[in-house]
Design a protein around this motif. Sequence first.
Motif, PDB file in Angstrom:
ATOM      1  N   PHE A  75       0.822  -1.201   0.000  1.00 54.56           N
ATOM      2  CA  PHE A  75       0.000   0.000   0.000  1.00 54.56           C
ATOM      3  C   PHE A  75       0.863   1.260   0.000  1.00 54.56           C
ATOM      4  O   PHE A  75       0.637   2.175  -0.793  1.00 54.56           O
ATOM      5  N   THR A  76       1.854   1.327   0.887  1.00 54.87           N
ATOM      6  CA  THR A  76       2.672   2.541   1.004  1.00 54.87           C
ATOM      7  C   THR A  76       3.491   2.779  -0.260  1.00 54.87           C
ATOM      8  O   THR A  76       3.726   3.933  -0.644  1.00 54.87           O
ATOM      9  N   TYR A  77       3.912   1.707  -0.926  1.00 52.29           N
ATOM     10  CA  TYR A  77       4.696   1.859  -2.154  1.00 52.29           C
ATOM     11  C   TYR A  77       3.834   2.449  -3.265  1.00 52.29           C
ATOM     12  O   TYR A  77       4.291   3.300  -4.041  1.00 52.29           O
ATOM     13  N   LEU A  78       2.576   2.015  -3.345  1.00 54.00           N
ATOM     14  CA  LEU A  78       1.668   2.588  -4.343  1.00 54.00           C
ATOM     15  C   LEU A  78       1.474   4.083  -4.117  1.00 54.00           C
ATOM     16  O   LEU A  78       1.379   4.865  -5.078  1.00 54.00           O
ATOM     17  N   LYS A  79       1.412   4.494  -2.863  1.00 57.20           N
ATOM     18  CA  LYS A  79       1.184   5.905  -2.546  1.00 57.20           C
ATOM     19  C   LYS A  79       2.341   6.785  -3.002  1.00 57.20           C
ATOM     20  O   LYS A  79       2.173   7.998  -3.177  1.00 57.20           O
ATOM     21  N   ASP A  80       3.513   6.202  -3.207  1.00 53.61           N
ATOM     22  CA  ASP A  80       4.665   6.983  -3.675  1.00 53.61           C
ATOM     23  C   ASP A  80       4.560   7.340  -5.155  1.00 53.61           C
ATOM     24  O   ASP A  80       5.268   8.241  -5.621  1.00 53.61           O
ATOM     25  N   PHE A  81       3.689   6.656  -5.896  1.00 48.94           N
ATOM     26  CA  PHE A  81       3.670   6.822  -7.348  1.00 48.94           C
ATOM     27  C   PHE A  81       2.356   7.340  -7.920  1.00 48.94           C
ATOM     28  O   PHE A  81       2.335   7.847  -9.042  1.00 48.94           O
ATOM     29  N   PHE A  82       1.264   7.201  -7.171  1.00 51.93           N
ATOM     30  CA  PHE A  82      -0.038   7.527  -7.745  1.00 51.93           C
ATOM     31  C   PHE A  82      -0.733   8.624  -6.946  1.00 51.93           C
ATOM     32  O   PHE A  82      -0.506   8.786  -5.743  1.00 51.93           O
ATOM     33  N   GLY A  83      -1.608   9.355  -7.656  1.00 51.46           N
ATOM     34  CA  GLY A  83      -2.218  10.542  -7.080  1.00 51.46           C
ATOM     35  C   GLY A  83      -2.969  10.290  -5.795  1.00 51.46           C
ATOM     36  O   GLY A  83      -2.871  11.053  -4.831  1.00 51.46           O
ATOM     37  N   GLU A  84      -3.730   9.218  -5.741  1.00 50.91           N
ATOM     38  CA  GLU A  84      -4.520   8.914  -4.550  1.00 50.91           C
ATOM     39  C   GLU A  84      -4.698   7.399  -4.453  1.00 50.91           C
ATOM     40  O   GLU A  84      -5.036   6.745  -5.438  1.00 50.91           O
TER      41      GLU A  84
END
Length: 270
Positions: free
Chosen positions: A226-235
């Motif tokens: 989850f945290t890795y996705l937050k580094d790359f995508f708007g929301e």
Amino acid sequence: MSENRHHYTSDDLSLNQAHSYTLLLQVDANSFNYAVISGKQLLAWAESYSLDELRNPRQLHDILTANYKQVITGLHATGFTLFPNSLFDSKRINDIARLLDVHETEKIYTEALDNQNVIIYKVDEVLTDTTKDLDNNQTVYTDAGWIKAIAKNHPLSTNLYLNIGNDTVSFVNFTSGKLRFYNTFTFKNHEELAYFCALVATELEIKPEDIQLFVSGDINTTDRYFTYLKDFFGEVNLNGIQVLDLPARVESHKILGLAALSLCASSEEN
């Protein structure tokens, strides 16, 4: 991702009343999850049981052998293709199946995925054999309910929905209320998950900073996925869609794919 087996049993569960309950099963290559519901009330839920338990129930003997009003089983596919309703001809299923390279140990299923599309998919006979003795059983595609649940909640064209389980991720996107994209991928780590998100976003021609990810399944806000996705995508959000009345201890995003199978109940059961 969690390594714990989630489970819940309501004090209201009475298998003497199973004739008024529905059993939901989600079966993949190595394990299965189940839920028992009465209307929209969740009475029991557990996950990650071996297929051997489905073939020869011991721990879950009472649950799996009760006389339910209906059993809805979502089966994992080893391959699939989508066809527009307007082009689908049931007499040509065998021709279409050639696109899926069907093996001798696989069976072909077809069903309406929504108002515009038919899904043709293949399932290993190992899975079909595990559920062949269940009474009142209705077999559906494993993500069919999940897709229906999202469609009912007015998805925006910039929303990308993910459902994660057993190293597999499903993606779905809608535009103007119609299915625009659906696919599944296997992945091994957080980097591969992010890669497939970026790949789908590129195909949809949505910039990473503009896309909104809604994630359900085996994930939480503190794990690396989850945290890795937050580094790359708007929301990035957990998917809060709730199709059943859930107790406080059951997180809706964890059970969504399984619970949404209830939306696939045959019309005569609705």
